[in-house]
Enzyme design. Sequence first.
Site, mmCIF file in Angstrom:
data_model
loop_
_atom_site.group_PDB
_atom_site.id
_atom_site.type_symbol
_atom_site.label_atom_id
_atom_site.label_comp_id
_atom_site.label_asym_id
_atom_site.label_seq_id
_atom_site.Cartn_x
_atom_site.Cartn_y
_atom_site.Cartn_z
ATOM 1 N N ASP A 157 3.972 -22.834 6.645
ATOM 2 C CA ASP A 157 4.479 -24.184 6.370
ATOM 3 C C ASP A 157 5.898 -24.204 5.804
ATOM 4 O O ASP A 157 6.582 -25.230 5.893
ATOM 5 C CB ASP A 157 3.550 -24.902 5.384
ATOM 6 C CG ASP A 157 2.144 -25.074 5.929
ATOM 7 O OD1 ASP A 157 1.990 -25.091 7.163
ATOM 8 O OD2 ASP A 157 1.201 -25.175 5.124
ATOM 9 N N MET B 267 1.980 -28.014 13.034
ATOM 10 C CA MET B 267 1.422 -27.939 11.690
ATOM 11 C C MET B 267 2.526 -28.007 10.638
ATOM 12 O O MET B 267 3.698 -28.165 10.958
ATOM 13 C CB MET B 267 0.602 -26.658 11.547
ATOM 14 C CG MET B 267 -0.596 -26.602 12.499
ATOM 15 S SD MET B 267 -1.515 -25.054 12.429
ATOM 16 C CE MET B 267 -2.515 -25.349 10.971
ATOM 17 N N ARG C 38 2.041 -37.768 27.469
ATOM 18 C CA ARG C 38 0.919 -36.882 27.207
ATOM 19 C C ARG C 38 1.065 -36.248 25.822
ATOM 20 O O ARG C 38 2.160 -36.197 25.264
ATOM 21 C CB ARG C 38 0.830 -35.774 28.271
ATOM 22 C CG ARG C 38 0.627 -36.323 29.683
ATOM 23 C CD ARG C 38 -0.675 -37.106 29.794
ATOM 24 N NE ARG C 38 -0.787 -37.817 31.056
ATOM 25 C CZ ARG C 38 -1.374 -37.309 32.143
ATOM 26 N NH1 ARG C 38 -1.875 -36.077 32.098
ATOM 27 N NH2 ARG C 38 -1.470 -38.016 33.244
ATOM 28 N N ALA D 245 14.381 -30.963 21.433
ATOM 29 C CA ALA D 245 13.549 -32.175 21.454
ATOM 30 C C ALA D 245 14.404 -33.435 21.364
ATOM 31 O O ALA D 245 15.432 -33.446 20.698
ATOM 32 C CB ALA D 245 12.550 -32.135 20.301
ATOM 33 N N HIS E 95 12.335 -35.420 31.902
ATOM 34 C CA HIS E 95 11.302 -35.148 30.912
ATOM 35 C C HIS E 95 11.823 -35.510 29.527
ATOM 36 O O HIS E 95 13.031 -35.641 29.320
ATOM 37 C CB HIS E 95 10.918 -33.667 30.927
ATOM 38 C CG HIS E 95 12.017 -32.801 30.391
ATOM 39 N ND1 HIS E 95 13.024 -32.324 31.192
ATOM 40 C CD2 HIS E 95 12.281 -32.357 29.137
ATOM 41 C CE1 HIS E 95 13.869 -31.615 30.450
ATOM 42 N NE2 HIS E 95 13.441 -31.620 29.204
ATOM 43 N N ARG F 237 -0.640 -20.203 13.960
ATOM 44 C CA ARG F 237 -0.914 -19.231 12.900
ATOM 45 C C ARG F 237 -0.959 -17.798 13.417
ATOM 46 O O ARG F 237 -0.747 -16.853 12.669
ATOM 47 C CB ARG F 237 -2.262 -19.535 12.232
ATOM 48 C CG ARG F 237 -2.249 -20.730 11.309
ATOM 49 C CD ARG F 237 -3.444 -20.632 10.373
ATOM 50 N NE ARG F 237 -3.595 -21.816 9.569
ATOM 51 C CZ ARG F 237 -2.928 -22.050 8.451
ATOM 52 N NH1 ARG F 237 -2.027 -21.177 8.038
ATOM 53 N NH2 ARG F 237 -3.134 -23.161 7.760
ATOM 54 N N VAL G 140 0.825 -1.207 0.000
ATOM 55 C CA VAL G 140 0.000 0.000 0.000
ATOM 56 C C VAL G 140 0.859 1.258 0.000
ATOM 57 O O VAL G 140 0.676 2.168 -0.826
ATOM 58 C CB VAL G 140 -0.958 -0.002 1.223
ATOM 59 C CG1 VAL G 140 -1.651 1.353 1.375
ATOM 60 C CG2 VAL G 140 -1.992 -1.116 1.083
ATOM 61 N N GLY H 243 -1.178 -22.773 -3.198
ATOM 62 C CA GLY H 243 -2.417 -22.638 -3.954
ATOM 63 C C GLY H 243 -2.669 -21.212 -4.408
ATOM 64 O O GLY H 243 -3.169 -20.976 -5.512
#
Length: 322
Positions: A127, A169, A246, A186, A215, A255, A24, A104
């Site tokens: 993604d 995601m 869990r 991780a 953990h 998002r 813009v 897309g």
Amino acid sequence: MNTIGVLTSGGDAPGMNAAIRAVVRTSIYNNLRIMGIKQGYNGLINGNIYEMNISSVADIIHRGGTMLKTARCDEFTTEAGREKAMTVLKVFGIDGLVVIGGNGSLKGARELSKLGFPTIGIPGTIDNDLGYTDFTIGFDTAINTVIDAIGKIRDTSTSHGRANIIEVMGRHCGDIALYSGLAGGAESIIVPEEGFHIEEVCKRLIQSKNRGKLHSIILLAEGVGNIGNAYELGDEIQKYTDIDTRVTILGHLQRGGSPTAFDRIIASKMGAKAVEILMEGKTSRALGIKSNKVFDMDIEEALSVENKFDTETYELTKILSI
């Protein structure tokens, strides 16, 4: 080139507003009219269009989502739908279009270009699944959101001596799991691009427990299709290891949120570049970033580039999680 239109399409991504703002204000700086198209290609077909000014994009650079809204549009996938869109563009006097979105959305931009309409695509998707560019707008924010969640889950996981599966995601691309898993420490990262063996995951968990670790964090990309869902995986791990396991599915939490500085910067650079390219008379171009430099290439060529998984980083996560 007198009037430019801008729309966001597909899934929203943090940084889209920064890109809109840049389109813009760069347009206005160059004495061009700028038309905002609401709700993506659906809004284009239905004429949901209004003229924007400098104030239209005030106070949005730090906001997630998209001020222009977004929507799926099956009608645009048809020839009749695209012809209708072309008519609407003509009625509103729009000479060039900037499309911000994922795979897309860029395909839609390509189809308009084939019909002779000047169109530029900006990659906006959390993604990071477009192979021609190093990063897409929104990806950096998404992985930082996941890292924040990992930290919170680790706190409670440590208190109870649990293993936690965190599903993220990414559709069929494992980049969110890979990069957030590396940065978040991780123990195991499960992605669609690499083979998965539950025995290996369980072995790592048992080894960690035996050396006194309180953990364990397992990052699971949603696109992994051969393990059932995250809860079924958790049941299997608990059965084999006897470790309380869990599951947390972050979902659309990834998002939202204020975009990182990195996403704001690349979005601003791409938004400005899109206007410059249209003013030069170019069309059917996709913008991307490589080696911290914004570039443009033919949109057909960009969409044909294979999205290659970063196996080197994946192997590094295995080394660092022993």
